[in-house]
Design a protein around this motif. Sequence first.
Motif: not given
Length: 393
Positions: A371-383
């Motif tokens: 698994i690779w996760r970008d915790l600042s961009a997963d699912f684009g929650f913040d954007t």
Amino acid sequence: MVGSVQDPVTSSVVTDPRQAVAAAMEGAATAWLAALAADQRGDALFDSPLLPDADAERVRWYYTPTDHGGLALRHQSAHQQSLAMQLVASGLSRAGYATVSTVVGLENVLDQVEGWTARWARERGRDPGLYWIRVFGVPGGPVWGWRFGGHHISLNNLIVDGRLVSTTPCFIGADPASTLLLGGAPLRPLGGIEDVARNLVRSFTAEQRKHALLHESAISDIVSGNRARVTHGDTMMHMQDLWRGQFEDPALNKLVDDIDERAEQASGYTEADHAALAITVPPKGICARDLDSTQRADLRRLIALYTGRVATAMTELHFARYATDAVLDVTWFGWAGGMAPDDPHYYRIQGPDLLIEYDNTQRQANHAHAIWRDLSADFGFDTLAEHRKHHSH
């Protein structure tokens, strides 16, 4: 021109890689949806991610052989399947697409390995036709996304204002992780990311290895599981929580319990051991600051093998981001288990916004998850939250 594409509407050249890949996805998604019948579109097309109920479904993802939600390949014509796979390919590098396609085909091999007995409450338990694709929102709209998933695959993409803002969580597994082809050469879809990590840990000095070793034994699965968000203190999710609800058949629920129990017995883990492997901030393991130049280069290469799954234009952005010393210096590597090729093992790479996990423990260390996760961009929650804030009515 790197990362460029011609916009199909304006005919202008788009050079922003995030726009370029988003435009390619839009074209592929539009073509696939246009080829579907009305009843198929009901499964394939979901509401916009701007709607809370739709977004709750968008972030519900799996890597088990459960219903991933959407329109399955087996319920599409050959032409529709081709268009579906063109959408899948639009989000992947050539090597990433080849790996994903190989994992889908491995369902046939796994069916034979298991003696054709697996069912999982469907006509064929191991079925390369049971990979689902779903689009959220209207391609080309202000906010839309798409997902492709089935056993050992979960690809998640979100586009906001014409830019690809999220490609994670990105999960690829393989069962069997290694199987022989004619001539004796092994087929190992995830062999590269296993070998590079093993060679890295083998290069450690005794002191480095002491810091890097998370546990003498490997944990039986990735720790982050299929959570929508990963937080400090998360421990491994058990098999029972990795499905879309319980089975109606009690025998299948018992089978899941038995698989989980066997995996736990094989790892020997107790609650204390799971706590020791919990995801934490700051991370566990050895910091890249304490690696020599060759080891740092190997760690960069390993990270690039994960970020290299996605469309080539995006991989260049990710490589530039993680290749800097400033980012690498706050990145940690941890290993659990043995270092021989047939030893059950697990490793983790963790930084401020990076989480990579790999395990090859089940089926006598011949069943791998990555698994690779970008915790600042997963699912684009913040954007997505920013978009809602600036476009609320």
